[in-house]
Design a protein around this motif. Structure first.
Motif, PDB file in Angstrom:
ATOM      1  N   HIS A  53       0.833  -1.197   0.000  1.00  0.00           N
ATOM      2  CA  HIS A  53       0.000   0.000   0.000  1.00  0.00           C
ATOM      3  C   HIS A  53       0.872   1.251   0.000  1.00  0.00           C
ATOM      4  O   HIS A  53       2.081   1.186   0.214  1.00  0.00           O
ATOM      5  N   TYR A  54       0.232   2.381  -0.248  1.00  0.00           N
ATOM      6  CA  TYR A  54       0.918   3.671  -0.183  1.00  0.00           C
ATOM      7  C   TYR A  54       0.102   4.600   0.716  1.00  0.00           C
ATOM      8  O   TYR A  54      -1.105   4.418   0.915  1.00  0.00           O
ATOM      9  N   GLU A  61      -3.872  10.817   0.882  1.00  0.00           N
ATOM     10  CA  GLU A  61      -4.150   9.797  -0.136  1.00  0.00           C
ATOM     11  C   GLU A  61      -3.608   8.451   0.331  1.00  0.00           C
ATOM     12  O   GLU A  61      -2.488   8.349   0.818  1.00  0.00           O
ATOM     13  N   HIS A  62      -4.422   7.413   0.163  1.00  0.00           N
ATOM     14  CA  HIS A  62      -4.049   6.078   0.646  1.00  0.00           C
ATOM     15  C   HIS A  62      -4.672   5.037  -0.270  1.00  0.00           C
ATOM     16  O   HIS A  62      -5.771   5.229  -0.792  1.00  0.00           O
ATOM     17  N   GLY A  63      -3.966   3.948  -0.505  1.00  0.00           N
ATOM     18  CA  GLY A  63      -4.541   2.898  -1.327  1.00  0.00           C
ATOM     19  C   GLY A  63      -3.554   1.823  -1.702  1.00  0.00           C
ATOM     20  O   GLY A  63      -2.428   1.783  -1.190  1.00  0.00           O
ATOM     21  N   VAL A  69      -3.348   3.234  -9.784  1.00  0.00           N
ATOM     22  CA  VAL A  69      -3.500   3.351 -11.239  1.00  0.00           C
ATOM     23  C   VAL A  69      -4.836   4.025 -11.576  1.00  0.00           C
ATOM     24  O   VAL A  69      -4.917   4.855 -12.489  1.00  0.00           O
ATOM     25  N   GLN A  70      -5.868   3.701 -10.823  1.00  0.00           N
ATOM     26  CA  GLN A  70      -7.178   4.295 -11.051  1.00  0.00           C
ATOM     27  C   GLN A  70      -7.125   5.814 -10.866  1.00  0.00           C
ATOM     28  O   GLN A  70      -7.646   6.576 -11.682  1.00  0.00           O
ATOM     29  N   LYS A  71      -6.452   6.265  -9.795  1.00  0.00           N
ATOM     30  CA  LYS A  71      -6.406   7.697  -9.489  1.00  0.00           C
ATOM     31  C   LYS A  71      -5.436   8.449 -10.398  1.00  0.00           C
ATOM     32  O   LYS A  71      -5.742   9.536 -10.888  1.00  0.00           O
ATOM     33  N   SER A 193      -8.850  13.936  -9.448  1.00  0.00           N
ATOM     34  CA  SER A 193      -8.413  13.937  -8.058  1.00  0.00           C
ATOM     35  C   SER A 193      -9.495  13.330  -7.188  1.00  0.00           C
ATOM     36  O   SER A 193     -10.603  13.881  -7.088  1.00  0.00           O
ATOM     37  N   SER A 194      -9.195  12.202  -6.554  1.00  0.00           N
ATOM     38  CA  SER A 194     -10.171  11.575  -5.668  1.00  0.00           C
ATOM     39  C   SER A 194     -10.335  12.386  -4.382  1.00  0.00           C
ATOM     40  O   SER A 194     -11.350  12.281  -3.695  1.00  0.00           O
TER      41      SER A 194
END
Length: 515
Positions: A53-54, A61-63, A69-71, A193-194
């Protein structure tokens, strides 16, 4: 409908590899990595990358790899899975492969419809018009291009140099011309931008260059930050789209096509500014990879047009490493590739700026060597496998004169014992008067107004002062015994002659040196 095994994809793909593909400045920090956050501007890198994860401690931002890739590309969850499943050969960190079970093609899996393609091309063309208009308005962009980089207006126009300003000007510009956000996102000129739930221009505060396909259509952009800062990547490209694949496109090829066909060879550079700078110097047959490693697709594309290729990369360690990697990329065509040796600290752009109107003439005087030799210089040992590669390259060279030159250039790398003749860094000391030293001749170096022979033995290397140019006739890799003299000249005695030289009946090296 394509069913993607999400867990399999996450296990097969390296999050770090994906992030390194999209963000510059990634560095190790203990048991993980950090880099500037690609989702917001910051002065100190706060984007932390872990194995699975990041997390950005600046914007939150986290995921995982799928959401990244989606963001970063502004695409859907399913589209992100499709991208990752198709890139496992590049991004996978183990022998595991992502599982994709396909029943029938989903709508997003199909080739772009003619209407969708035309809408994307229109969005890209309008984006290029916007960037060019902004370059004309921006004093800072003009100063950077013409003063800092030394690129003339004509070269800027020929390669479509533009400027992407800060803010939402591009978004408004496209909206006023009927381009929807959906189309602009798919074309890669806007990103999502999410954090804010809004779109924004992908490139901001950057000098831009359009990248064309073989039909002359703009399919993507490369952008260089106007100011160097750790908080943002120096170079940023359009993300991969249905139209833009940077591993299969060469910047400047469209403009260079006619010059390459006329001159029968192409100059391969690393960056956009190298190509534009060479054009400023009157050299129109240069191309560059689009901010990515040179690939087999690039080589195939280039060799369709050019009979020969001259590589002009940066003279730093990274440039030399990139050149050595090209050996396997060009494969059987390696004999058609030469390398121009730029002065230390220079790339083509800085070289042109330094020499001004004399740049073209000075470039024609650069020392050249084969890509084969550049590859061998980076090896610690010539193995049986490497010998087979070398023989294959020589075997595919049908020009007898060219093959003879290649064989002569690399023959001292193939002496019994299999050790490569590596170039050793300059030593810390010079030969003293009356001192004697036996070693391998690595080359001739100039220090101030004096010339020195570089001799190496194991890990020890010294500079031997020369009072004569006769040593220039001695092949590199020869084993010499040198003795310092009172007048600064050298007395050379050959300890071991190469068998090939003796068999050809050439004069003994002692005679060549006048010793």
């Amino acid at each position: 409908m394509a069913d993607y095994d999400v867990d399999s994809i996450k296990q097969a793909v390296s999050l770090l590899a994906v992030i390194e593909e999209h963000v510059e400045g990634v560095r190790r920090a203990g048991d993980h990595h950090v880099c500037p956050c690609p989702f917001h501007n910051e002065k100190t890198p706060s984007f932390h990358v872990y194995s699975d994860h990041y997390h950005c401690y600046g914007c939150g931002e986290h995921g995982d790899v799928v959401s990244f890739v989606q963001k970063i590309r502004g695409i859907s969850f399913r589209e992100s899975l499709k991208v990752l499943s198709g890139e496992t050969s590049t991004w996978q960190h183990s022998n595991r492969a992502a599982t994709v079970v396909t029943t029938q093609p989903a709508a997003e899996d199909r080739v772009l419809s003619p209407d969708d393609r035309e809408r994307m091309i229109t969005a890209l063309r309008m984006t290029q018009s916007f960037y060019e208009q902004e370059r004309g308005k921006s004093r800072s962009a003009k100063t950077y291009l013409e003063v800092e980089r030394g690129i003339l207006t004509g070269a800027c126009a020929a390669y479509g140099a533009g400027y992407a300003p800060k803010g939402f000007g591009l978004t408004q510009y496209l909206k006023e011309r009927g381009i929807s956000e959906e189309v602009a996102l798919k074309a890669g000129v806007l990103a999502y931008s999410s954090r804010t739930g809004k779109t924004y221009p992908q490139l901001q505060e950057r000098i831009t260059f359009p990248i064309y396909n073989s039909s002359g259509e703009v399919v993507g952009f490369g952008g260089r930050a106007l100011e160097d800062a750790q908080s943002v990547p120096k170079y940023l490209n359009t993300p991969q789209t249905p139209l833009f694949d940077k591993s299969a496109l060469l910047f400047g090829l469209l403009q260079a096509q006619r010059a390459i066909e006329t001159k029968k060879f192409a100059i391969l550079c690393e960056g956009y500014f190298d190509v534009a700078s060479l054009a400023t110097a009157g050299i129109a047959n240069a191309v560059a990879s689009c901010g990515t490693a040179f690939t087999a697709s690039h080589a195939e594309l280039l060799l369709k047009t050019a009979e020969r290729v001259l590589v002009l990369f940066d003279s730093d360690r990274a440039g030399k490493k990139a050149i050595a990697k090209m050996f396997d990329v060009f494969g059987d065509a390696t004999h058609r590739v030469s390398v121009g040796v730029l002065p230390e600290g220079h790339d083509p752009s800085s070289f042109v700026k330094a020499y001004g109107h004399q740049a073209r003439e000075e470039l024609s005087r650069l020392p050249l060597q084969s890509l084969l030799k550049s590859y061998l210089e980076g090896l610690d040992e010539i193995t049986i496998k490497e010998r087979a590669k070398i023989e294959a390259v020589l075997g595919h060279c049908s020009d007898p004169e060219r093959r003879r030159r290649l064989e002569k250039e690399v023959e001292h790398y193939l002496v019994p014992g299999g050790k490569a003749d590596r170039k050793v860094d300059l030593p810390a000391r010079y030969m003293r008067e009356t001192e004697s030293f036996e070693g391998i001749l690595r080359g001739i170096e100039s220090v101030g107004d004096r010339r020195y022979a570089v001799l190496a033995r194991g890990t020890e290397t010294i500079l031997v002062p020369l009072a004569t140019r006769n040593i220039d006739s001695v092949p590199l890799g020869s084993r010499l015994h040198l003795r310092g003299c009172q007048d600064g000249s050298v007395k050379c005695t050959i300890v071991k002659l190469e068998q090939k030289r003796a068999m050809r009946g050439e004069p003994e090296l002692d005679q060549s040196l006048g010793g």
